[in-house]
Structures are given as structure tokens and as C-alpha cells.
Enzyme design. Structure first.
Site, PDB file in Angstrom:
ATOM      1  N   ARG A   1       0.853  -1.186   0.000  1.00  0.00           N
ATOM      2  CA  ARG A   1       0.000   0.000   0.000  1.00  0.00           C
ATOM      3  C   ARG A   1       0.892   1.240   0.000  1.00  0.00           C
ATOM      4  O   ARG A   1       2.010   1.219   0.553  1.00  0.00           O
ATOM      5  CB  ARG A   1      -0.889   0.034   1.254  1.00  0.00           C
ATOM      6  CG  ARG A   1      -2.059  -0.905   1.199  1.00  0.00           C
ATOM      7  CD  ARG A   1      -3.115  -0.490   0.174  1.00  0.00           C
ATOM      8  NE  ARG A   1      -4.251  -1.382   0.141  1.00  0.00           N
ATOM      9  CZ  ARG A   1      -4.435  -2.365  -0.762  1.00  0.00           C
ATOM     10  NH1 ARG A   1      -3.545  -2.566  -1.720  1.00  0.00           N
ATOM     11  NH2 ARG A   1      -5.514  -3.112  -0.730  1.00  0.00           N
TER      12      ARG A   1
ATOM     13  N   HIS B   1      -1.226   0.685  -9.839  1.00  0.00           N
ATOM     14  CA  HIS B   1      -1.937  -0.299  -9.006  1.00  0.00           C
ATOM     15  C   HIS B   1      -2.461  -1.463  -9.867  1.00  0.00           C
ATOM     16  O   HIS B   1      -3.662  -1.763  -9.884  1.00  0.00           O
ATOM     17  CB  HIS B   1      -3.091   0.355  -8.228  1.00  0.00           C
ATOM     18  CG  HIS B   1      -3.514  -0.436  -7.019  1.00  0.00           C
ATOM     19  ND1 HIS B   1      -3.885   0.143  -5.835  1.00  0.00           N
ATOM     20  CD2 HIS B   1      -3.623  -1.766  -6.815  1.00  0.00           C
ATOM     21  CE1 HIS B   1      -4.221  -0.797  -4.955  1.00  0.00           C
ATOM     22  NE2 HIS B   1      -4.068  -1.976  -5.546  1.00  0.00           N
TER      23      HIS B   1
HETATM   24  P1  NDP Z   1      -2.019 -11.846   4.072  1.00  0.00           P
HETATM   25  O1  NDP Z   1      -2.930 -11.292   5.099  1.00  0.00           O
HETATM   26  O2  NDP Z   1      -2.268 -13.231   3.562  1.00  0.00           O
HETATM   27  O3  NDP Z   1      -0.508 -11.819   4.618  1.00  0.00           O
HETATM   28  C1  NDP Z   1       0.041 -10.728   5.274  1.00  0.00           C
HETATM   29  C2  NDP Z   1       1.463 -11.076   5.689  1.00  0.00           C
HETATM   30  O4  NDP Z   1       2.054  -9.924   6.280  1.00  0.00           O
HETATM   31  C3  NDP Z   1       1.525 -12.203   6.708  1.00  0.00           C
HETATM   32  O5  NDP Z   1       2.638 -13.032   6.472  1.00  0.00           O
HETATM   33  C4  NDP Z   1       1.701 -11.444   8.021  1.00  0.00           C
HETATM   34  O6  NDP Z   1       2.381 -12.165   9.039  1.00  0.00           O
HETATM   35  C5  NDP Z   1       2.568 -10.291   7.569  1.00  0.00           C
HETATM   36  N1  NDP Z   1       2.469  -9.168   8.498  1.00  0.00           N
HETATM   37  C6  NDP Z   1       1.377  -8.468   8.865  1.00  0.00           C
HETATM   38  N2  NDP Z   1       1.685  -7.544   9.789  1.00  0.00           N
HETATM   39  C7  NDP Z   1       3.011  -7.670  10.023  1.00  0.00           C
HETATM   40  C8  NDP Z   1       3.911  -7.026  10.897  1.00  0.00           C
HETATM   41  N3  NDP Z   1       3.520  -6.057  11.714  1.00  0.00           N
HETATM   42  N4  NDP Z   1       5.202  -7.419  10.886  1.00  0.00           N
HETATM   43  C9  NDP Z   1       5.620  -8.427  10.076  1.00  0.00           C
HETATM   44  N5  NDP Z   1       4.798  -9.094   9.220  1.00  0.00           N
HETATM   45  C10 NDP Z   1       3.514  -8.713   9.202  1.00  0.00           C
HETATM   46  O7  NDP Z   1      -2.009 -10.795   2.872  1.00  0.00           O
HETATM   47  P2  NDP Z   1      -1.829 -11.046   1.302  1.00  0.00           P
HETATM   48  O8  NDP Z   1      -0.558 -11.767   1.069  1.00  0.00           O
HETATM   49  O9  NDP Z   1      -3.057 -11.632   0.720  1.00  0.00           O
HETATM   50  O10 NDP Z   1      -1.760  -9.533   0.770  1.00  0.00           O
HETATM   51  C11 NDP Z   1      -0.786  -8.630   1.246  1.00  0.00           C
HETATM   52  C12 NDP Z   1      -1.122  -7.214   0.818  1.00  0.00           C
HETATM   53  O11 NDP Z   1      -0.864  -7.037  -0.569  1.00  0.00           O
HETATM   54  C13 NDP Z   1      -2.594  -6.782   0.946  1.00  0.00           C
HETATM   55  O12 NDP Z   1      -2.937  -6.461   2.268  1.00  0.00           O
HETATM   56  C14 NDP Z   1      -2.652  -5.580   0.031  1.00  0.00           C
HETATM   57  O13 NDP Z   1      -2.313  -4.423   0.753  1.00  0.00           O
HETATM   58  C15 NDP Z   1      -1.569  -5.875  -1.007  1.00  0.00           C
HETATM   59  N6  NDP Z   1      -2.139  -6.136  -2.339  1.00  0.00           N
HETATM   60  C16 NDP Z   1      -1.766  -5.326  -3.378  1.00  0.00           C
HETATM   61  C17 NDP Z   1      -2.243  -5.552  -4.640  1.00  0.00           C
HETATM   62  C18 NDP Z   1      -1.797  -4.723  -5.792  1.00  0.00           C
HETATM   63  O14 NDP Z   1      -2.341  -4.864  -6.885  1.00  0.00           O
HETATM   64  N7  NDP Z   1      -0.813  -3.860  -5.629  1.00  0.00           N
HETATM   65  C19 NDP Z   1      -3.180  -6.657  -4.912  1.00  0.00           C
HETATM   66  C20 NDP Z   1      -3.480  -7.462  -3.774  1.00  0.00           C
HETATM   67  C21 NDP Z   1      -2.990  -7.192  -2.526  1.00  0.00           C
HETATM   68  P3  NDP Z   1       1.739 -13.503   9.659  1.00  0.00           P
HETATM   69  O15 NDP Z   1       1.865 -14.538   8.564  1.00  0.00           O
HETATM   70  O16 NDP Z   1       2.596 -13.794  10.799  1.00  0.00           O
HETATM   71  O17 NDP Z   1       0.304 -13.181   9.970  1.00  0.00           O
HETATM   72  C1  OXD Z   2      -6.091  -5.651  -3.299  1.00  0.00           C
HETATM   73  C2  OXD Z   2      -5.612  -4.663  -4.235  1.00  0.00           C
HETATM   74  O1  OXD Z   2      -6.031  -5.438  -2.097  1.00  0.00           O
HETATM   75  O2  OXD Z   2      -6.023  -4.690  -5.405  1.00  0.00           O
HETATM   76  O3  OXD Z   2      -6.545  -6.722  -3.759  1.00  0.00           O
HETATM   77  O4  OXD Z   2      -4.785  -3.838  -3.888  1.00  0.00           O
END
Ligand code: NDP
Ligand code: OXD
Length: 311
Positions: free
Chosen positions: A226, A274
């Protein structure tokens, strides 16, 4: 008949409504209109949303469940008056495939210094660069969730020296995993950093000057999480100082990136709109419908978010 309201501010809103209506004929699907004081509210039990206006969701008295059109839920949780109902996110193989493609593309772009080769070609210059091979290039993935773990595995399969960081400890074949307080160890020596974290109070502006200082000199940063993960002015300072050699940014504080924003002018920042993993309405719609049906039937839904951890 219970109703489902859809809020998506784009040209495809009408298409989304029709698509969801076809997939969920048992519900009346309609587009939300936050501007309309006469909007029908009292039969709405489900909301499918992307960036809903703050305060709007609480106006539906019978709301039972909210679905984020996307993997991230920060755009919903940002609402200070969010009703306390379950929040489902939308992920799936299709989203993972697209993110893997984006991350491989940008990591390889920096690894093989393609920007420099393309710029030289513009000058009709024959620039032959010798790079270290992938096993001698360390790539760090922040966030090892659905998307991050998948990208880390794909990078390891190409041969990169891959490290990963998450909140809780993880084991992933071919990836050296760090958790929580071991952030500095994870950063030390990382040459290409990929951010795939969710946006939460703990991760906001995590990509800042102090973090860049821990990376290898001349490192690259790829932010596909983000916009608010990144401290924009500290990125520019690190690039100007030569600490960082380049960045690929897919997400921004303000989207679309405003005209006149300094990032547009920089050759060392690759700006993408994005599109890291833009949800495909066909596949995404099918997932949303399947998740909602499970929720309505009282079955377990994998993609439920945890309001306490914030993702
Ligand atoms: P998940 O919720 O599956 O995974 C999040 C990961 O981040 C987990 O491994 C989690 O740790 C880790 N995490 C969260 N908080 C912390 C912290 N404080 N310190 C260290 N690690 C942390 O998310 P996704 O993989 O599905 O998606 C990730 C992000 O990608 C979304 O939230 C979104 O913002 C972004 N995104 C962007 C897109 C784009 O087109 N640019 C499209 C889709 C998503 P743990 O495993 O221990 O819980
Ligand atoms: C998502 C994104 O969160 O598109 O899926 O960023």
C-alpha cells in the site's frame, strides 16, 4: 428477498452489478449510492465494496457481512464507524498468479538492470552489463501471507537467495524466514526488497530512511503493498544519496498518482498504476459469490479477516 449492495467507484460498476446478480440470483444486487438520501437500506444484508465512503456502511441496519473486492482490507477498516460484522477479503489463485508475475517482472528488471539497458538503447548505445547470477542476489520479501509466500517461492525457484519476514515464524522451502523482532537481520544484505505487507498501524511508513539504511548499498525497493507503507520523501532522499539505486512503486498515498507528483519525473522510479494484481471481475466475482454462499450457509470461510490483527 435479501439485498446485496455493491460499492465500486469505477466505470465497471454496472458490469459488477449484473455479474453479481447472475452469480447470486437468490439476492437482489444493486449499486450503492452514498450521495442519495433516498437509498433503500432496510433490506440490505451484504455489502461488496472497494473504498466505501466512511460512515456509509453503518447506515444499513440489517448488514450481516462485508466483502472487500480485493485482498487488502485497509480501505474498509479505515472507516471509524465500521459496523462490527464479519469482513471477508477476496484472494484466490488468480490474484496470486498475477502478483507472482508482477513481482518476478520487477525483481528481474532490477536484477538485470533493464532500465539502464533501455535508456542506453535510446542513446543507441550498446551497453553490455555483467550482473551477478540470481543465487548471488539476495531478495527480501516483507509479508509471507497468501501473496508474499507465493512470490517468495517463485523467486526461490528462479534461483535467487530469498529471505522473508512475517509477524509470526514461518517455514517455507527455499526461503530463509525471519519473524517479528528479527527485522534487522532480514534486512542486512538484502539487495532487492519487495513489500507485500498489509497496511496496519504497525506497518504504516515502514519503508523509511532507517529501514533503507539497513539494506545493501545500491539496493532496489518494490512496493506492491500500500502507498502508506512508504515514506515518500525518505525514499527520494535515499535515491538521491545513492543508498538506493531504484524503486518500483505500484501503490501510492493518493491514487491515481497526481499530475505534477515528483515521482513522475524520476528515471529511477518505475511507476505502475496499481496493477500488481488487479482483481479480474470474472474470477473475483465467482470467489465473492462462493464465499458469500458459504457465509450464508453458516460454513467456514477461509478468507475471513481478523479485526484484531487488522488483516
Ligand atoms: P495476508 O494477510 O495473507 O498476509 C500478510 C502477511 O504480512 C503475513 O505473512 C503477516 O504475518 C505479515 N504481516 C502483517 N503484519 C506484520 C507485521 N507487523 N510485521 C511483520 N509481518 C507482518 O495478505 P496477502 O498476502 O493476501 O496480501 C498482502 C497485501 O498485498 C494486501 O494487504 C494488500 O495491501 C496488497 N495487495 C496489493 C495488490 C496490488 O495490486 N498492488 C493486490 C493485492 C494485494 P503472519 O503470517 O505472521 O500473519
Ligand atoms: C487488493 C488490491 O487489495 O487490489 O486486492 O490492492
Amino acid at each position: 428477498m435479501a439485498a446485496l449492495v455493491i460499492y465500486v467507484e469505477n466505470a465497471r460498476a454496472g458490469w459488477w452489478r449484473e455479474h453479481m446478480q447472475t452469480l447470486l440470483p437468490e439476492l437482489e444486487c444493486r449499486l450503492g449510492d452514498a450521495e442519495n438520501a433516498q437509498e433503500k437500506k432496510d433490506d440490505v444484508e451484504y455489502a461488496v465494496v472497494w473504498k466505501p465512503p466512511p460512515g456509509w456502511l453503518k447506515t444499513f441496519p440489517k448488514l450481516r457481512c462485508i466483502v472487500s473486492i480485493g485482498a487488502g482490507v485497509d480501505h474498509v477498516l479505515a472507516d471509524p464507524e465500521l459496523p462490527a460484522v464479519p469482513l471477508i477479503r477476496t484472494t484466490g489463485d488468480d490474484l496470486g498468479q498475477r502478483m507472482r508475475e508482477y513481482v518476478l517482472l520487477t525483481v528481474l528488471y532490477f536484477h538485470r538492470r533493464f532500465g539502464e539497458i533501455v535508456a542506453a538503447r535510446e542513446r543507441r548505445e550498446w551497453l553490455q552489463l555483467i550482473n551477478p547470477p540470481a543465487p548471488r542476489r539476495r531478495v527480501g520479501v516483507m509479508g509471507l501471507g497468501r501473496l508474499g509466500a507465493d512470490c517468495a517461492r517463485a523467486l526461490a525457484a528462479v534461483g535467487f537467495d530469498v529471505v522473508g519476514w512475517s509477524r509470526r515464524p514461518k517455514t517455507i522451502d527455499g526461503v530463509r524466514c525471519f519473524a517479528g523482532d528479527a527485522l534487522d537481520e532480514f534486512l542486512d544484505g538484502t539487495e532487492i526488497l519487495v513489500c507485500l505487507l498489509p497496511l496496519t498501524p504497525a506497518t504504516e511508513r515502514i519503508l523509511n530512511g532507517a529501514l533503507f539504511a539497513r539494506l545493501a548499498d545500491g539496493a532496489y525497493v518494490i512496493n506492491v503493498g500500500r502507498g502508506r507503507h512508504l515514506h515518500e520523501t525518505e525514499l527520494v532522499a535515499a535515491l538521491d544519496a545513492g543508498k538506493l539505486a531504484g524503486a518500483a512503486l505500484d501503490v501510492f498515498d493518493v491514487e491515481p498518482l497526481p499530475d505534477g507528483h515528483p515521482f513522475w519525473e524520476r528515471d529511477d522510479i518505475l511507476v505502475t498504476p496499481h496493477v500488481g494484481s488487479l482483481i479480474d471481475p470474472e474470477a473475483g466475482g465467482r470467489l465473492i459469490a462462493a464465499n458469500l454462499r458459504r457465509f450464508i450457509a453458516g460454513e467456514a470461510v477461509d478468507d475471513l479477516t481478523d479485526p484484531v490483527q487488522g488483516y
